[in-house]
Design an enzyme around this catalytic site. Structure first.
Site, PDB file in Angstrom:
ATOM      1  N   GLU A   1      29.961  -5.583  57.677  1.00 22.19           N
ATOM      2  CA  GLU A   1      29.974  -7.140  57.259  1.00 22.19           C
ATOM      3  C   GLU A   1      29.804  -7.810  58.511  1.00 22.19           C
ATOM      4  O   GLU A   1      29.386  -9.143  58.284  1.00 22.19           O
ATOM      5  CB  GLU A   1      31.129  -7.322  56.728  1.00 22.19           C
ATOM      6  CG  GLU A   1      31.326  -6.810  55.016  1.00 22.19           C
ATOM      7  CD  GLU A   1      31.859  -5.344  55.189  1.00 22.19           C
ATOM      8  OE1 GLU A   1      32.229  -4.773  56.047  1.00 22.19           O
ATOM      9  OE2 GLU A   1      31.949  -5.014  53.981  1.00 22.19           O
TER      10      GLU A   1
ATOM     11  N   PHE B   1      45.375  -3.370  45.608  1.00 23.88           N
ATOM     12  CA  PHE B   1      44.297  -2.541  46.395  1.00 23.88           C
ATOM     13  C   PHE B   1      43.326  -3.521  47.051  1.00 23.88           C
ATOM     14  O   PHE B   1      42.758  -4.135  46.136  1.00 23.88           O
ATOM     15  CB  PHE B   1      43.594  -1.351  45.843  1.00 23.88           C
ATOM     16  CG  PHE B   1      42.685  -0.679  46.660  1.00 23.88           C
ATOM     17  CD1 PHE B   1      43.002   0.267  47.622  1.00 23.88           C
ATOM     18  CD2 PHE B   1      41.171  -0.899  46.176  1.00 23.88           C
ATOM     19  CE1 PHE B   1      41.764   0.799  48.501  1.00 23.88           C
ATOM     20  CE2 PHE B   1      40.356   0.005  46.815  1.00 23.88           C
ATOM     21  CZ  PHE B   1      40.532   0.798  48.015  1.00 23.88           C
ATOM     22  N   GLN B   2      42.887  -3.330  48.299  1.00 24.32           N
ATOM     23  CA  GLN B   2      41.837  -4.332  48.800  1.00 24.32           C
ATOM     24  C   GLN B   2      42.110  -5.730  48.916  1.00 24.32           C
ATOM     25  O   GLN B   2      41.228  -6.605  48.709  1.00 24.32           O
ATOM     26  CB  GLN B   2      40.490  -3.908  48.641  1.00 24.32           C
ATOM     27  CG  GLN B   2      40.041  -2.572  49.319  1.00 24.32           C
ATOM     28  CD  GLN B   2      38.731  -2.209  48.974  1.00 24.32           C
ATOM     29  OE1 GLN B   2      38.186  -2.507  48.180  1.00 24.32           O
ATOM     30  NE2 GLN B   2      38.047  -1.442  49.862  1.00 24.32           N
TER      31      GLN B   2
ATOM     32  N   LYS C   1      38.005 -11.213  40.861  1.00 26.72           N
ATOM     33  CA  LYS C   1      37.005 -10.593  40.054  1.00 26.72           C
ATOM     34  C   LYS C   1      36.914 -10.784  38.433  1.00 26.72           C
ATOM     35  O   LYS C   1      35.808 -10.940  37.784  1.00 26.72           O
ATOM     36  CB  LYS C   1      37.284  -8.927  40.035  1.00 26.72           C
ATOM     37  CG  LYS C   1      36.284  -7.938  39.696  1.00 26.72           C
ATOM     38  CD  LYS C   1      37.032  -6.442  40.134  1.00 26.72           C
ATOM     39  CE  LYS C   1      35.696  -5.679  39.701  1.00 26.72           C
ATOM     40  NZ  LYS C   1      36.237  -4.028  40.005  1.00 26.72           N
TER      41      LYS C   1
ATOM     42  N   MET D   1      28.729  -8.907  83.325  1.00 26.70           N
ATOM     43  CA  MET D   1      29.448 -10.042  83.522  1.00 26.70           C
ATOM     44  C   MET D   1      30.801  -9.811  84.039  1.00 26.70           C
ATOM     45  O   MET D   1      31.432 -10.790  85.142  1.00 26.70           O
ATOM     46  CB  MET D   1      29.172 -11.057  82.502  1.00 26.70           C
ATOM     47  CG  MET D   1      29.703 -12.554  82.776  1.00 26.70           C
ATOM     48  SD  MET D   1      28.812 -13.295  84.173  1.00 26.70           S
ATOM     49  CE  MET D   1      27.421 -13.954  83.111  1.00 26.70           C
TER      50      MET D   1
END
Lengths: 580, 215
Positions: free
Chosen positions: A69, A131-132, A181, A495
């Site tokens: 993602e 869940f999630q 959902k 760097m």
């Protein structure tokens, strides 16, 4: 007659005909109505209804399946930056959404317009540690311009319209819409999609005050040593022409922040170079010598100003910005010019007098010559030793003629690329400026290519940053997009190593990074490539990369311990810039 | 160059030419009534490690518009920057900030004391009278008094009641009326227009600029 009537029917927008639709379909209709053509995303449980609806929208909405993602949102950023449109990103709930955070923070600080859609658990499960399930709204609040959780499908058309309006208007920024959902599945009476152009509590543009324009013009007209510094605001405001007309009328020397580069061509005679920590010598030193400093669409970042109490103290300061919160935030202005610079610049141009400023412009040239002698020559045209990053960029310039989009990662190569890359067109430099996100280049380049398909896109990354999002090679493999990848490998986290060398007595603490055989990795993804370490090979290898049909990875082994100079050390004034 | 010293020096330069002293400021915020907005406003303070001393949020005189009253102790420079950051939020309509001189403010306090001590001790009754307290509930076992006033006033009664077996005490956040305010009704109408009047994006500089900037 009958046929004619049928034809009429088909002209009626899709949205008007549809009655009972799911929240997911309404969402996708909204995207179509907003002119979205590309979505970067990754499916998962809580966003499945939207992906199911997407199956029927393949013709209208090109969904790019990314590998992570974070890659998705950086691609969205690259798309937005190269096209000037809103980037759209899909992710699922929980880990899908939390993987967006870096990109949201990056887009927030670099004012990139995004609309991110995240799936969320069913509304009745909110707050149950389902869940999630993650509290995405609260996690993303500090890093979004606006966010909203939808729990009822009826809200979707209006919320989507608001999301796009907010993301792209005023000072742009990322918007996140979290949709439970049940709302994705829920059928409702969809009456069509109406774009938003007004939210009563939201004023994207401050009202232009003529008093300020007049005061600013008078200051500029009186100035003996005026100096313009511009940022991404000029590009975001699509005010490149207005900006060029302004500086040309007054013969005003102008320097850029790394997000502003490209608004006028690199070779423009009034373009005096880059500001800030690794910017050019003249613009930094002369910031503390000018008498009127005209800041346009930039926010006086600490990397640009160095030590604030020694920054342009002698100068009267005019600040043009669309965001009133930026005025006086870091640097006290003498005249604030609130507003969209597309509107304010022409007003200002009208009132300023044509001037020459020959001597003052000459000063920039003198400093430029000093810098060429002390730094640039050795960096761009070395004759012995290992290759430098600068010479790679220089050779690339010769081949691209400044026509390519350069997408950089973060670190030494980024500073070198921004310093030396040549740009003829606006929206040609895509880089993570404010947040400094390593791993940005590869996914952002994918997005940038989708946003400007007729242009050559070169991702430039270091060996460190490239490994942070290297999985997006899979995205390239699957969607077959043409992105050139240039890895400048110095076998160090360069760097940080440079700082350790300069400020920590060469105590090289965990900057020695090992890398896999990048060419082999690319080859495993079906991407051709080559690794070179000899100067003689450079030009041909770059040419081969650019002429290759499809994506190509070129790894160039460069000097291990090279430092980027000039440099304004942290805590020092811009006039204390070091050439070595 | 000592980096720490330089950073300290640069942070000092912030409020140049301005009143530097910290004092109590009252920030008034008019917002849409939206879930999550409290958090969005609160994190503007927490991100800068600034403590909110008192926060009241309630519906305003206008249906659907909420009003926040926030109290903090900071310099004007910091408060102005905070106000701009708050006003920048999409669902915030307007932000004002004022010193204590520019507002009329009150806090309300409730005191729960055992009824028997009140009944027995004449002194307590006089105390309550002096502090303008009023009984809200009188029960056999306890009595609840209420008083409103400035912090020092509600504090005074608190200290006075402590020796008499004070059981529980609570104080509300500050609410404030802005002396110069004309309310929000007319403003809101302007916000609802597509092309707002000059009022909507007021510019606090405009009247003050003459002092700062002269040609």
């Amino acid at each position: 007659m009958e046929i004619a009537q049928e034809e009429l029917l088909t002209i009626v927008p899709e949205t008007k005909k549809i009655k009972e639709v799911s929240g997911s379909v309404a969402l996708l209709e909204g995207l179509v109505a907003e002119g979205v053509d590309t979505i970067f995303g990754y499916p998962g449980g809580a966003i499945m209804p939207i992906y199911d609806a997407l199956y029927d929208y393949k013709e209208k909405l090109n969904h790019i399946l990314v590998r992570h993602e974070q890659g998705g949102i950086h691609a969205g950023q690259g798309y937005a930056r190269s096209s000037g449109k809103v980037g759209v990103v899909f992710a699922t709930s929980g880990p899908g959404a939390t993987n967006l955070i870096t990109g949201l923070a990056d887009a927030q600080i670099d004012s990139t317009p995004l609309v991110c859609i995240t799936g969320q658990v069913f509304a009745h499960l909110l707050g149950t540690d389902a869940f999630q399930e993650t509290d995405v709204i609260n996690i993303t609040t500090p890093v979004t311009k606006w966010n909203y959780q939808v729990t009822d499908a009826n809200e979707i058309p209006e919320v989507m319209a608001k999301a796009f309006h907010i993301a792209k208007s005023g000072r742009p920024g990322p918007v996140l819409i979290d949709i439970t959902k049940n709302a994705q599945i829920q059928k409702f009476n969809f009456e069509g999609y109406v774009k938003s152009n007004h939210i009563r509590s939201y004023r994207p543009k401050p009202i232009v005050r003529n008093e300020y324009i007049e005061q600013a013009a008078e200051l500029i007209n009186q100035a003996k040593k005026p100096f313009v510094i511009w940022g991404q605001g000029v590009i975001l405001g699509k005010a490149e022409k207005e900006f060029q007309a302004f500086i040309e009328k007054g013969n005003l020397p102008a320097a850029w922040t790394i997000l502003g580069v490209g608004a006028i061509p690199t070779d423009h005679e009034l373009n005096v170079g880059m500001l800030g920590m690794h910017g050019n010598y003249g613009p930094n030193v002369l910031t503390n010598e000018c008498d009127v400093l005209i800041a346009i669409g930039m926010r006086f970042d600490d990397r640009v100003t160095g030590r604030l109490d020694k920054y342009a103290k002698q100068a009267k300061i005019i600040h043009l910005d669309i965001d009133p919160a930026e005025i006086d935030k870091n640097v006290q202005t003498t005249v604030p010019v609130w507003g969209d610079c597309k509107e304010t610049l022409p007003l200002l141009t009208k009132l300023i007098e044509e001037k020459k400023h020959t001597e003052w412009l000459q000063k920039f040239k003198e400093y430029q010559q000093k810098e060429v002698k002390a730094v640039i020559d050795a960096e761009l045209n070395p004759t012995a030793g290992e290759m430098t990053m600068g010479e790679v960029i220089n050779q690339l310039n010769i081949l691209t003629q400044g026509e390519a989009i350069i997408v950089t990662d973060v670190g030494q190569h980024q500073m070198v690329a921004c310093r030396y890359a040549k740009f003829n067109k606006t929206r040609s430099n895509v880089t993570s400026g404010g947040l400094g996100t390593m791993g940005f280049a590869l996914p952002a380049a994918i997005g940038a290519k989708f946003g400007a398909q007729d242009r050559t896109v070169v991702a430039i990354a270091g060996d460190g940053g490239f490994q942070m999002t290297i999985q997006e090679l899979g995205t390239i493999m699957q969607c077959g997009i043409d992105v050139k990848i240039l890895v400048l490998n110095n076998r160090f986290l360069g760097m940080v190593r440079q700082w350790q060398e300069l400020f920590n007595e060469r105590r090289y603490s965990f900057v020695d990074i090992q890398s896999p055989d990048f060419v082999k990795v690319a080859s495993a993804y079906g991407i051709d490539g080559k690794c070179i370490s000899e100067r003689e090979e450079l030009q041909n290898a770059l040419k081969e990369m650019l002429e290759h049909k499809g994506s190509y990875l070129l790894e160039v082994m460069v000097t291990k311990e090279n430092n980027v100079f000039p440099m304004v050390p942290q805590g020092c004034s811009v006039s204390e810039i070091r050439l070595k | 160059m000592d980096i720490k010293k330089a950073q300290a020096a640069s942070s000092l330069s912030f409020g140049e030419g301005r009143a530097e002293a910290k004092q109590e400021y009252n920030i008034t915020v008019y917002t849409e009534n939206q879930i999550g907005l409290l958090n969005r406003i609160a994190i503007i303070f927490t991100r800068r490690k600034i403590n909110i001393e008192s926060l009241n949020t309630s519906p305003s005189e206008i249906d659907s518009i909420h009003r926040f009253d926030i109290v903090l102790t900071e310099t004007e420079d910091v408060v102005r920057k905070l106000a701009r950051q708050i006003e920048k939020q999409v669902e915030v309509l307007k932000v004002y900030y004022h010193t204590n001189d520019e507002i009329i403010w009150q806090e309300m306090a409730l005191y729960k004391v055992p009824t028997d001590t009140i009944a027995e001790k004449v002194l307590v009754e006089r105390l309550l009278r002096e502090h303008g307290a009023r009984a809200v509930v009188i029960r056999k076992d306890y009595t609840v008094f209420e008083t409103t006033g400035h912090r020092t006033e509600t504090d005074n009664l608190l200290y006075a009641l402590q020796p008499f077996g004070l059981i529980e005490f609570v104080r509300s956040a500050r609410i404030a009326i802005i002396k110069s305010s004309e309310g929000f009704n007319r403003k809101l109408r302007e916000f609802e227009q597509l092309e707002p009047g000059q009022e909507v994006s007021e510019n606090e500089f405009l009247s003050k600029r003459d002092k700062v900037f002269t040609m």
